[in-house]
Design an enzyme around this catalytic site. Structure first.
Site, PDB file in Angstrom:
ATOM      1  N   GLU A 214      -6.963  -1.011 -11.604  1.00 17.72           N
ATOM      2  CA  GLU A 214      -5.711  -0.500 -11.033  1.00 17.72           C
ATOM      3  C   GLU A 214      -4.582  -0.643 -12.040  1.00 17.72           C
ATOM      4  OE1 GLU A 214      -4.788  -1.492  -6.914  1.00 17.72           O
ATOM      5  OE2 GLU A 214      -2.712  -1.879  -7.502  1.00 17.72           O
TER       6      GLU A 214
ATOM      7  N   TYR B 260       1.533   3.818  -6.358  1.00 22.63           N
ATOM      8  CA  TYR B 260       2.600   4.721  -5.918  1.00 22.63           C
ATOM      9  C   TYR B 260       3.822   3.845  -5.739  1.00 22.63           C
ATOM     10  CZ  TYR B 260       4.420   8.396  -2.722  1.00 22.63           C
ATOM     11  OH  TYR B 260       5.125   9.388  -2.098  1.00 22.63           O
TER      12      TYR B 260
ATOM     13  N   ALA C 270       6.891   1.584  -4.993  1.00 17.97           N
ATOM     14  CA  ALA C 270       7.419   1.041  -3.746  1.00 17.97           C
ATOM     15  C   ALA C 270       8.659   1.843  -3.383  1.00 17.97           C
ATOM     16  CB  ALA C 270       7.759  -0.427  -3.927  1.00 17.97           C
TER      17      ALA C 270
ATOM     18  N   HIS D  40      -2.778   6.323  -5.446  1.00 19.31           N
ATOM     19  CA  HIS D  40      -2.289   5.605  -4.269  1.00 19.31           C
ATOM     20  C   HIS D  40      -1.190   6.460  -3.626  1.00 19.31           C
ATOM     21  CE1 HIS D  40      -3.627   1.330  -5.625  1.00 19.31           C
ATOM     22  NE2 HIS D  40      -4.371   2.259  -6.202  1.00 19.31           N
TER      23      HIS D  40
ATOM     24  N   ARG E  93       0.266   2.221   4.069  1.00 16.04           N
ATOM     25  CA  ARG E  93       1.546   2.358   4.769  1.00 16.04           C
ATOM     26  C   ARG E  93       2.694   2.144   3.802  1.00 16.04           C
ATOM     27  NH1 ARG E  93       4.125  -2.366   8.214  1.00 16.04           N
ATOM     28  NH2 ARG E  93       4.513  -2.978   6.028  1.00 16.04           N
TER      29      ARG E  93
ATOM     30  N   LYS F   4      -2.697  -4.192 -18.741  1.00 19.17           N
ATOM     31  CA  LYS F   4      -3.117  -4.917 -19.955  1.00 19.17           C
ATOM     32  C   LYS F   4      -4.642  -5.010 -19.977  1.00 19.17           C
ATOM     33  CE  LYS F   4       0.947  -6.826 -21.507  1.00 19.17           C
ATOM     34  NZ  LYS F   4       1.860  -5.744 -21.172  1.00 19.17           N
TER      35      LYS F   4
HETATM   36  C1  LIG Z   1      -5.573  -2.353  -2.812  1.00 17.73           C
HETATM   37  C2  LIG Z   1      -4.083  -2.277  -2.536  1.00 17.73           C
HETATM   38  C3  LIG Z   1      -3.315  -1.302  -3.159  1.00 17.73           C
HETATM   39  C4  LIG Z   1      -1.938  -1.189  -2.908  1.00 17.73           C
HETATM   40  N1  LIG Z   1      -1.207  -0.226  -3.554  1.00 17.73           N
HETATM   41  C5  LIG Z   1       0.102  -0.066  -3.273  1.00 17.73           C
HETATM   42  C6  LIG Z   1       0.868   0.981  -3.878  1.00 17.73           C
HETATM   43  O1  LIG Z   1       0.365   1.748  -4.695  1.00 17.73           O
HETATM   44  N2  LIG Z   1       2.174   1.097  -3.549  1.00 17.73           N
HETATM   45  C7  LIG Z   1       2.776   0.262  -2.636  1.00 17.73           C
HETATM   46  O2  LIG Z   1       3.976   0.441  -2.365  1.00 17.73           O
HETATM   47  N3  LIG Z   1       2.089  -0.733  -2.047  1.00 17.73           N
HETATM   48  C8  LIG Z   1       0.767  -0.919  -2.337  1.00 17.73           C
HETATM   49  N4  LIG Z   1       0.052  -1.924  -1.714  1.00 17.73           N
HETATM   50  C9  LIG Z   1       0.750  -2.829  -0.782  1.00 17.73           C
HETATM   51  C10 LIG Z   1       0.791  -2.265   0.677  1.00 17.73           C
HETATM   52  O3  LIG Z   1       1.557  -1.096   0.706  1.00 17.73           O
HETATM   53  C11 LIG Z   1       1.408  -3.333   1.564  1.00 17.73           C
HETATM   54  O4  LIG Z   1       0.562  -4.438   1.662  1.00 17.73           O
HETATM   55  C12 LIG Z   1       1.883  -2.865   2.925  1.00 17.73           C
HETATM   56  O5  LIG Z   1       2.717  -3.874   3.492  1.00 17.73           O
HETATM   57  C13 LIG Z   1       0.797  -2.575   3.937  1.00 17.73           C
HETATM   58  O6  LIG Z   1       0.119  -1.426   3.655  1.00 17.73           O
HETATM   59  P1  LIG Z   1      -1.253  -1.107   4.457  1.00 17.73           P
HETATM   60  O7  LIG Z   1      -1.717   0.190   4.028  1.00 17.73           O
HETATM   61  O8  LIG Z   1      -2.164  -2.243   4.399  1.00 17.73           O
HETATM   62  O9  LIG Z   1      -0.647  -0.985   5.955  1.00 17.73           O
HETATM   63  P2  LIG Z   1      -1.283  -1.002   7.364  1.00 17.73           P
HETATM   64  O10 LIG Z   1      -2.757  -0.971   7.361  1.00 17.73           O
HETATM   65  O11 LIG Z   1      -0.579   0.053   8.162  1.00 17.73           O
HETATM   66  O12 LIG Z   1      -0.857  -2.456   7.911  1.00 17.73           O
HETATM   67  C14 LIG Z   1       0.491  -2.903   7.824  1.00 17.73           C
HETATM   68  C15 LIG Z   1       0.774  -3.946   8.908  1.00 17.73           C
HETATM   69  O13 LIG Z   1       0.788  -3.314  10.205  1.00 17.73           O
HETATM   70  C16 LIG Z   1      -0.265  -3.786  11.039  1.00 17.73           C
HETATM   71  N5  LIG Z   1      -0.853  -2.578  11.625  1.00 17.73           N
HETATM   72  C17 LIG Z   1      -1.762  -1.746  11.052  1.00 17.73           C
HETATM   73  N6  LIG Z   1      -2.031  -0.711  11.873  1.00 17.73           N
HETATM   74  C18 LIG Z   1      -1.269  -0.875  12.974  1.00 17.73           C
HETATM   75  C19 LIG Z   1      -1.085  -0.116  14.155  1.00 17.73           C
HETATM   76  N7  LIG Z   1      -1.763   0.997  14.385  1.00 17.73           N
HETATM   77  N8  LIG Z   1      -0.188  -0.578  15.059  1.00 17.73           N
HETATM   78  C20 LIG Z   1       0.515  -1.711  14.852  1.00 17.73           C
HETATM   79  N9  LIG Z   1       0.371  -2.486  13.732  1.00 17.73           N
HETATM   80  C21 LIG Z   1      -0.500  -2.062  12.816  1.00 17.73           C
HETATM   81  C22 LIG Z   1      -1.220  -4.555  10.128  1.00 17.73           C
HETATM   82  O14 LIG Z   1      -1.864  -5.618  10.807  1.00 17.73           O
HETATM   83  C23 LIG Z   1      -0.293  -5.038   9.027  1.00 17.73           C
HETATM   84  O15 LIG Z   1       0.355  -6.217   9.398  1.00 17.73           O
HETATM   85  C24 LIG Z   1      -1.315  -2.086  -1.982  1.00 17.73           C
HETATM   86  C25 LIG Z   1      -2.091  -3.088  -1.366  1.00 17.73           C
HETATM   87  C26 LIG Z   1      -3.452  -3.200  -1.637  1.00 17.73           C
HETATM   88  C27 LIG Z   1      -4.246  -4.294  -0.996  1.00 17.73           C
END
Ligand SMILES: Cc1cc2nc3c(=O)[nH]c(=O)nc-3n(C[C@H](O)[C@H](O)[C@H](O)COP(=O)(O)OP(=O)(O)OC[C@H]3O[C@@H](n4cnc5c(N)ncnc54)[C@H](O)[C@@H]3O)c2cc1C
Length: 292
Positions: A17, A49, A51, A77, A107, A275
């Site tokens: 990544e 992508y 923040a 992403h 999200r 890196k």
């Molecule tokens: C592999 C990886 C790559 C990432 N890449 C990026 C990136 O490129 N850019 C960036 O900005 N961030 C990135 N992140 C961070 C990520 O955007 C954050 O962790 C964010 O807070 C949650 O995204 P998510 O897709 O897990 O959200 P979700 O799966 O929607 O979960 C977010 C929160 O809401 C809760 N939730 C989920 N679904 C529901 C529902 N239907 N109803 C109510 N609550 C719900 C979950 O329990 C969780 O607490 C990355 C994280 C990981 C692990």
């Protein structure tokens, strides 16, 4: 190549990544890194992508360039932050036109200055909705989602978080990539719990080799991952010695990866921070050689 085919064609894949650099020097250094890591034939290289929705165009520009220059599959992403459903459809349409076959559907976090994630009008509220939207409009797109062995920081409890992970998977995700973690025990317990709720897609551990203690403290403070006390103690002992921190961090990551491979993980997703040195050392120690 789509994520499903990548996972099918190899029982074990590494993925790398990267993030869009802020300037031309950063770009040059990123492509040097990629030239070092591409010969290890990662299953894919993913690009984050920004923040708050910043650097959106850069994500696609870099994915296209990586695919063209290294003939390596890519994953772009994408987050729901600040975008309507139609904005997201338009972005994925552009991604498709740029040859991107895989999306990490997220999200996203609250933009700078906001306290919490806010869904925009006609936007999407959680990653499961993004996964469903992609499946509806781009049925053959490969889809990765995020998973949290130590629970997402906003989740009220681990079981609820797992329920929502299952929801993303049921909506059509092909594989889950975990948040960085340093406790294999946490990951393996999480993997068991995933199995218990009927999650059958690959759960790929995310590993960030520590190269600078101060930086990893900032990162873990934001994402909620725990630095085990024994590791923190070793890093504290070398807090005035950057090379020492690199050695401690990389040695730890090598042991971590070795144990995960022995536990049969389907791959390792490296948070390389643009890196190559740490990843090259780790891959070498794991017996994964560049293909010449
Ligand atoms: C592999 C990886 C790559 C990432 N890449 C990026 C990136 O490129 N850019 C960036 O900005 N961030 C990135 N992140 C961070 C990520 O955007 C954050 O962790 C964010 O807070 C949650 O995204 P998510 O897709 O897990 O959200 P979700 O799966 O929607 O979960 C977010 C929160 O809401 C809760 N939730 C989920 N679904 C529901 C529902 N239907 N109803 C109510 N609550 C719900 C979950 O329990 C969780 O607490 C990355 C994280 C990981 C692990």
């Amino acid at each position: 190549m789509s994520l499903k085919s990548i996972l099918k064609s190899n029982p074990f894949n590494i993925s790398i990544e990267i993030f869009p650099p802020k300037n031309a020097d950063g770009d040059a250094s990123l492509f040097e890194t990629l030239s070092q890591l591409a010969p290890y034939k990662p299953g894919f290289i993913s690009c984050t992508y920004g923040a708050g929705g910043s650097t959106q165009a850069r994500t696609l520009e870099l994915c296209q360039r990586i695919q063209d220059e290294y003939n390596t599959p890519v994953m772009a992403h994408l987050t729901c932050v600040g975008s309507t459903r139609q904005d997201l459809i338009d972005w994925i349409t552009k991604a498709r036109a740029a040859g991107v076959n895989n999306i990490m559907a997220l999200r996203g976090d609250a933009p700078k200055g906001s306290e919490s994630f806010q869904k925009v009008e006609n936007g999407l509220g959680n990653a499961n909705e993004l996964v469903a939207m992609i499946r509806e409009h781009f049925s053959d797109m490969g889809i990765g989602v995020a998973a949290y062995p130590e629970k997402h920081p906003e989740a009220t409890c681990a079981d609820t978080d797992l329920k929502y992970l299952k929801q993303k998977i049921d909506a059509g995700a092909d594989a889950a990539f975990t948040q960085l973690f340093f406790s294999n025990e946490s990951f393996l317990r999480f993997r068991d719990r995933c199995e218990q709720v009927g999650i059958t897609i690959p759960i790929v551990p995310g590993i960030m080799p520590i190269t600078e203690f101060a930086r990893i403290k900032r990162i873990t403070a934001m994402c909620g991952s725990v630095i085990p006390i024994e590791l923190a103690t070793k890093l504290e002992a070398v807090q005035d010695d950057l090379q020492g921190q690199f050695e401690v961090g990389v040695t730890y990551a090598i042991d971590q990866c070795r144990e995960l491979m022995e536990a049969g993980v389907p791959g390792i997703h490296f948070y390389a921070l643009n890196k190559s040195h740490a990843c090259e050392r780790i891959l070498g120690e794991l017996g994964i050689a560049p293909v010449v």
